[in-house]
Design an enzyme around this catalytic site. Structure first.
Site, PDB file in Angstrom:
ATOM      1  N   ARG A   1      61.025 -17.683 -14.220  1.00  8.65           N
ATOM      2  CA  ARG A   1      60.254 -18.815 -14.772  1.00  8.65           C
ATOM      3  C   ARG A   1      61.149 -19.785 -15.552  1.00  8.65           C
ATOM      4  O   ARG A   1      60.897 -20.987 -15.553  1.00  8.65           O
ATOM      5  CB  ARG A   1      59.150 -18.299 -15.684  1.00  8.65           C
ATOM      6  CG  ARG A   1      58.007 -17.720 -14.896  1.00  8.65           C
ATOM      7  CD  ARG A   1      56.891 -17.280 -15.787  1.00  8.65           C
ATOM      8  NE  ARG A   1      55.745 -16.912 -14.975  1.00  8.65           N
ATOM      9  CZ  ARG A   1      54.707 -16.235 -15.424  1.00  8.65           C
ATOM     10  NH1 ARG A   1      54.661 -15.857 -16.684  1.00  8.65           N
ATOM     11  NH2 ARG A   1      53.702 -15.944 -14.626  1.00  8.65           N
TER      12      ARG A   1
ATOM     13  N   LYS B   1      39.208  -4.967  -4.242  1.00 12.23           N
ATOM     14  CA  LYS B   1      37.741  -5.067  -4.270  1.00 12.23           C
ATOM     15  C   LYS B   1      37.209  -6.437  -3.897  1.00 12.23           C
ATOM     16  O   LYS B   1      37.755  -7.460  -4.322  1.00 12.23           O
ATOM     17  CB  LYS B   1      37.260  -4.746  -5.691  1.00 12.23           C
ATOM     18  CG  LYS B   1      37.416  -3.306  -6.069  1.00 12.23           C
ATOM     19  CD  LYS B   1      36.852  -3.085  -7.446  1.00 12.23           C
ATOM     20  CE  LYS B   1      36.690  -1.599  -7.737  1.00 12.23           C
ATOM     21  NZ  LYS B   1      36.124  -1.391  -9.066  1.00 12.23           N
TER      22      LYS B   1
ATOM     23  N   GLY C   1      49.672 -11.958  -8.391  1.00  9.41           N
ATOM     24  CA  GLY C   1      50.677 -10.990  -8.839  1.00  9.41           C
ATOM     25  C   GLY C   1      51.080  -9.977  -7.782  1.00  9.41           C
ATOM     26  O   GLY C   1      52.268  -9.782  -7.503  1.00  9.41           O
TER      27      GLY C   1
ATOM     28  N   GLY D   1      46.363 -16.235 -12.321  1.00  9.96           N
ATOM     29  CA  GLY D   1      44.977 -16.609 -12.634  1.00  9.96           C
ATOM     30  C   GLY D   1      44.678 -18.043 -12.244  1.00  9.96           C
ATOM     31  O   GLY D   1      43.616 -18.348 -11.678  1.00  9.96           O
TER      32      GLY D   1
HETATM   33  P1  AMP Z   1      44.224  -6.958  -6.036  1.00 15.29           P
HETATM   34  O1  AMP Z   1      44.766  -6.918  -7.437  1.00 15.29           O
HETATM   35  O2  AMP Z   1      42.747  -7.081  -5.968  1.00 15.29           O
HETATM   36  O3  AMP Z   1      44.953  -7.941  -5.165  1.00 15.29           O
HETATM   37  O4  AMP Z   1      44.478  -5.513  -5.436  1.00 15.29           O
HETATM   38  C1  AMP Z   1      45.755  -5.024  -5.194  1.00 15.29           C
HETATM   39  C2  AMP Z   1      45.688  -3.523  -5.110  1.00 15.29           C
HETATM   40  O5  AMP Z   1      44.809  -3.137  -4.070  1.00 15.29           O
HETATM   41  C3  AMP Z   1      47.021  -2.907  -4.784  1.00 15.29           C
HETATM   42  O6  AMP Z   1      47.479  -2.200  -5.903  1.00 15.29           O
HETATM   43  C4  AMP Z   1      46.718  -1.972  -3.609  1.00 15.29           C
HETATM   44  O7  AMP Z   1      47.283  -0.693  -3.757  1.00 15.29           O
HETATM   45  C5  AMP Z   1      45.209  -1.859  -3.631  1.00 15.29           C
HETATM   46  N1  AMP Z   1      44.669  -1.552  -2.293  1.00 15.29           N
HETATM   47  C6  AMP Z   1      44.951  -2.188  -1.151  1.00 15.29           C
HETATM   48  N2  AMP Z   1      44.333  -1.596  -0.115  1.00 15.29           N
HETATM   49  C7  AMP Z   1      43.640  -0.567  -0.601  1.00 15.29           C
HETATM   50  C8  AMP Z   1      42.816   0.446  -0.018  1.00 15.29           C
HETATM   51  N3  AMP Z   1      42.584   0.453   1.285  1.00 15.29           N
HETATM   52  N4  AMP Z   1      42.273   1.366  -0.824  1.00 15.29           N
HETATM   53  C9  AMP Z   1      42.526   1.347  -2.154  1.00 15.29           C
HETATM   54  N5  AMP Z   1      43.291   0.416  -2.767  1.00 15.29           N
HETATM   55  C10 AMP Z   1      43.853  -0.522  -2.001  1.00 15.29           C
END
Ligand code: AMP
Length: 389
Positions: free
Chosen positions: A36, A197, A345, A368
């Site tokens: 940064r 999620k 991130g 964010g």
């Molecule tokens: P996010 O912060 O929402 O972008 O989520 C990223 C996280 O989602 C990472 O740490 C991944 O390990 C997790 N992730 C990706 N695919 C899966 C899955 N099929 N089941 C559980 N966690 C997952």
């Protein structure tokens, strides 16, 4: 976009206050990653060409407001000032006492102000504090995209009260890339949204569904879509409460789902990885990645797209056995001749891990702020610049 840019202004003999995002990781009191700081160098160098004084301000971490840095030294920008001094090969004084009556910030051409987040009223966008910042300068330059989604005194209020307020090159570059991807994308436009999620990316998915030609979903997010299609997803991470939402999204835009997946019996890096068709899952299977057949068909879609927006991994890429899907799509994005924009991130961690930094057209620096922009939210600091512009 209708805001003033620093490149349009003559800064000769002006005192220029620049808000950067120098919130960098520290280890043992030194900067452990200066990405940064390096990103801000062109802005500072350009301002220094003509300005009489360049004043840099930033936050660092989450200190207590109203408590002097001397009492919480771990939040001092001193290591950042040292690193910046080294990179620019000049001594950069770090000023703690820059508010209140005296406001003596010296006459050095380049100075840095101590962590703005210790100032009472910073987070609440207090007008008195914003005016005190504004008094330090003739021109305020907002260059911190990573904090543009926050209406705080150093990102928003100061722009209201400064004589002139404009966007710095870093911020303007981010907004140009986002606009190119979302407001007037060359088609076909494809978004790739992965991660854990649906609930945490609901607004992102909703907004993108109205813009893109196709939307690839991956990671835990894809599981809820597979469930909505009636597949048995075993013990995989999913949100049954959002099945109706997933169905509604699939009615609005084309969402190609994985046809094969990599499953395990437990959520562990050393768990045995098995490729299965999405139609063949057992009740105790956990989907941890998309499968090779899905990777190849999604890579073709990526190759055919003129604009790509990527956020979130396709699987648990932190575990090597389940990183294949994210690696393959990262490679496809890197090889694409279209304009690619990536942010968030985990996405940047994946880009680093798979070594494709140089091959993505634009990597957003704001987690964010990037996600809020992609949700269609107008960032407060940008709205303020537009109103001043
Ligand atoms: P996010 O912060 O929402 O972008 O989520 C990223 C996280 O989602 C990472 O740490 C991944 O390990 C997790 N992730 C990706 N695919 C899966 C899955 N099929 N089941 C559980 N966690 C997952």
């Amino acid at each position: 976009m209708t805001f003033l840019r620093m490149s349009e202004l003559d800064l000769t003999n002006k005192r220029v206050l620049i808000r950067e995002d120098l919130n960098v990781p520290l280890a043992a009191g030194e900067v452990s990653n200066d990405t940064r700081i390096r990103a801000a160098l062109p802005t500072l160098a350009r301002a220094l060409e003509t300005a009489s004084q360049v004043i840099v301000m930033s936050h660092l971490g989450r200190p207590s407001e109203g408590v002097a840095v001397a009492e919480q030294p771990e939040f001092s920008l001193a290591p950042v000032a040292r690193q910046l001094s080294q990179l620019l090969n000049r001594e950069i004084p770090l000023i703690s006492d820059y508010l209140g009556g005296s406001m003596d910030i010296g006459s050095e051409r380049l100075v840095m102000l101590e962590n703005v987040r210790v100032n009472l009223g910073e987070k609440s966008n207090n007008a008195g504090l914003a005016k005190a910042y504004a008094k330090l300068c003739d021109v305020f330059v907002m260059d911190a995209f990573g904090t543009a989604h926050r209406a705080q005194a150093s990102t928003h209020g100061v722009a209201e009260f400064a004589r002139t307020a404009c966007a710095g090159p870093l911020l303007a570059g981010e907004l140009d890339a986002l606009e190119r991807s979302l407001a007037s994308p060359e088609r076909p436009m494809l978004a790739i949204v992965g991660g854990a999620k649906v609930s945490s990316k609901l607004e992102v998915l909703n907004n993108l569904a109205g813009i893109v030609d196709q939307l690839i979903v991956g990671g835990g997010i894809a599981n809820t879509f597979l469930l909505a299609k009636g597949f048995n997803i075993g013990q995989s991470l999913c949100e049954p409460g959002l099945v109706a939402t997933a169905t509604a999204l699939m009615a609005r835009t084309h969402i190609p789902l994985p046809t094969d997946v990599v499953v395990a019996k437990s959520f562990r890096g050393d768990a045995e990885a098995t490729v299965k068709s999405v139609a063949d899952l057992a009740d105790d299977d956990l989907i941890l990645d998309i499968g090779p057949e899905s990777c190849e068909s999604l890579a073709v879609l990526i190759g055919e797209s003129s604009t790509l927006l990527w956020n979130g991994p396709m699987g648990v890429f932190e575990f090597d056995r389940f990183a294949g899907g994210t690696r393959r799509l990262a490679r496809a994005i890197a090889d694409s001749r279209g304009f690619s924009l990536a942010g968030g991130g985990e996405t940047i961690a994946a880009i680093d891990k798979f070594g494709i930094t140089e091959s993505v057209s634009y990597i957003s620096t704001g987690g964010g702020a990037f996600l809020e922009y992609v949700q269609g939210i107008e960032l407060p600091a940008v709205a303020m610049l537009k109103s001043r512009g």
